[in-house]
Design a protein around this motif. Structure first.
Motif, mmCIF file in Angstrom:
data_model
loop_
_atom_site.group_PDB
_atom_site.id
_atom_site.type_symbol
_atom_site.label_atom_id
_atom_site.label_comp_id
_atom_site.label_asym_id
_atom_site.label_seq_id
_atom_site.Cartn_x
_atom_site.Cartn_y
_atom_site.Cartn_z
ATOM 1 N N THR A 1 0.844 -1.193 0.000
ATOM 2 C CA THR A 1 0.000 0.000 0.000
ATOM 3 C C THR A 1 0.881 1.244 0.000
ATOM 4 O OG1 THR A 1 -1.771 1.140 1.208
ATOM 5 C CG2 THR A 1 -0.120 0.007 2.531
ATOM 6 N N LYS A 2 0.261 2.384 -0.142
ATOM 7 C CA LYS A 2 0.980 3.649 0.035
ATOM 8 C C LYS A 2 0.589 4.311 1.350
ATOM 9 C CE LYS A 2 2.332 4.452 -4.631
ATOM 10 N NZ LYS A 2 2.003 5.069 -5.895
ATOM 11 N N ALA A 3 -0.212 3.614 2.138
ATOM 12 C CA ALA A 3 -0.613 4.140 3.449
ATOM 13 C C ALA A 3 0.532 3.996 4.445
ATOM 14 C CB ALA A 3 -1.840 3.396 3.952
ATOM 15 N N ASP A 4 0.644 4.959 5.329
ATOM 16 C CA ASP A 4 1.636 4.922 6.401
ATOM 17 C C ASP A 4 0.981 4.261 7.608
ATOM 18 O OD1 ASP A 4 3.691 5.340 8.180
ATOM 19 O OD2 ASP A 4 3.430 7.514 8.286
ATOM 20 N N ASN B 1 -7.955 0.088 -5.088
ATOM 21 C CA ASN B 1 -6.804 0.826 -5.608
ATOM 22 C C ASN B 1 -6.776 0.822 -7.127
ATOM 23 O OD1 ASN B 1 -5.689 1.559 -3.164
ATOM 24 N ND2 ASN B 1 -4.427 -0.279 -3.037
ATOM 25 N N GLY C 1 -1.742 7.483 -5.671
ATOM 26 C CA GLY C 1 -1.222 8.459 -4.713
ATOM 27 C C GLY C 1 0.260 8.705 -4.892
ATOM 28 N N ASP C 2 0.720 9.743 -4.243
ATOM 29 C CA ASP C 2 2.113 10.152 -4.366
ATOM 30 C C ASP C 2 2.996 9.676 -3.221
ATOM 31 O OD1 ASP C 2 1.559 11.515 -6.742
ATOM 32 O OD2 ASP C 2 0.960 13.322 -5.649
ATOM 33 N N ALA C 3 2.414 9.071 -2.207
ATOM 34 C CA ALA C 3 3.203 8.599 -1.060
ATOM 35 C C ALA C 3 4.107 7.448 -1.485
ATOM 36 C CB ALA C 3 2.271 8.152 0.057
ATOM 37 N N ALA C 4 5.095 7.175 -0.685
ATOM 38 C CA ALA C 4 6.022 6.081 -0.969
ATOM 39 C C ALA C 4 5.303 4.734 -0.844
ATOM 40 C CB ALA C 4 7.192 6.134 0.001
ATOM 41 N N ARG D 1 4.790 0.975 0.263
ATOM 42 C CA ARG D 1 5.254 0.281 1.467
ATOM 43 C C ARG D 1 4.704 -1.137 1.479
ATOM 44 N NH1 ARG D 1 5.393 5.162 5.749
ATOM 45 N NH2 ARG D 1 6.692 3.697 6.888
#
Length: 135
Positions: A13-16, A30, A58-61, A63
């Motif tokens: 995911t890109k969620a933290d 997604n 999304g633009d997040a890293a 993970r």
């Protein structure tokens, strides 16, 4: 099914997320945001989860997390029944939450060219789905 399959299991995911967080169904896909998911998806392949993370919007890293199912799960029929009978991708889904138990930092990243190739394939599949709905 869940009695015969052993992990570890992974979710990309890109969620933290933090250890102890629960991943639950009921959110938009997604890959097809018009669909609300009834399941949470995961795999026993670390790099398979990495691919899912890279393709998530999304633009997040991206993970990859180690997860543990909190209830029953089954082979992901979207992959195993249609594309890879016998589940060589070790892809699963559950209606029950997945608990985050850690993060993986050493998964294999895609090259920009490979990532674009996957995005192009997903776009083509979405276009085919729209054509089927219209016809």
């Amino acid at each position: 099914m869940s009695d015969t399959v052993e992990g570890p299991f992974f979710h990309g995911t890109k969620a933290d997320l933090q250890v102890g967080d629960l991943l639950t169904a009921g959110f938009r896909s997604n890959y097809r945001p018009e669909i609300v998911m009834n399941h949470v998806y995961f795999t026993a392949l670390r790099d398979g989860a990495g691919l899912a993370a890279e393709l998530a919007p999304g633009d997040a890293a991206p993970r990859v997390y180690v997860v543990e199912p909190t209830g029953a799960f089954e082979d992901d029929p979207n992959v195993t029944d249609r594309k890879f009978p016998g589940n060589p991708t070790r892809s699963y889904r559950s209606r029950e939450p997945l608990r985050v138990v850690g993060e993986v930092l050493d998964w294999t990243r895609l090259t920009p060219e490979a990532l674009q190739g996957w995005r192009d394939r997903l776009a083509a599949l979405r276009a085919e789905d729209r054509d089927e709905i219209i016809n």
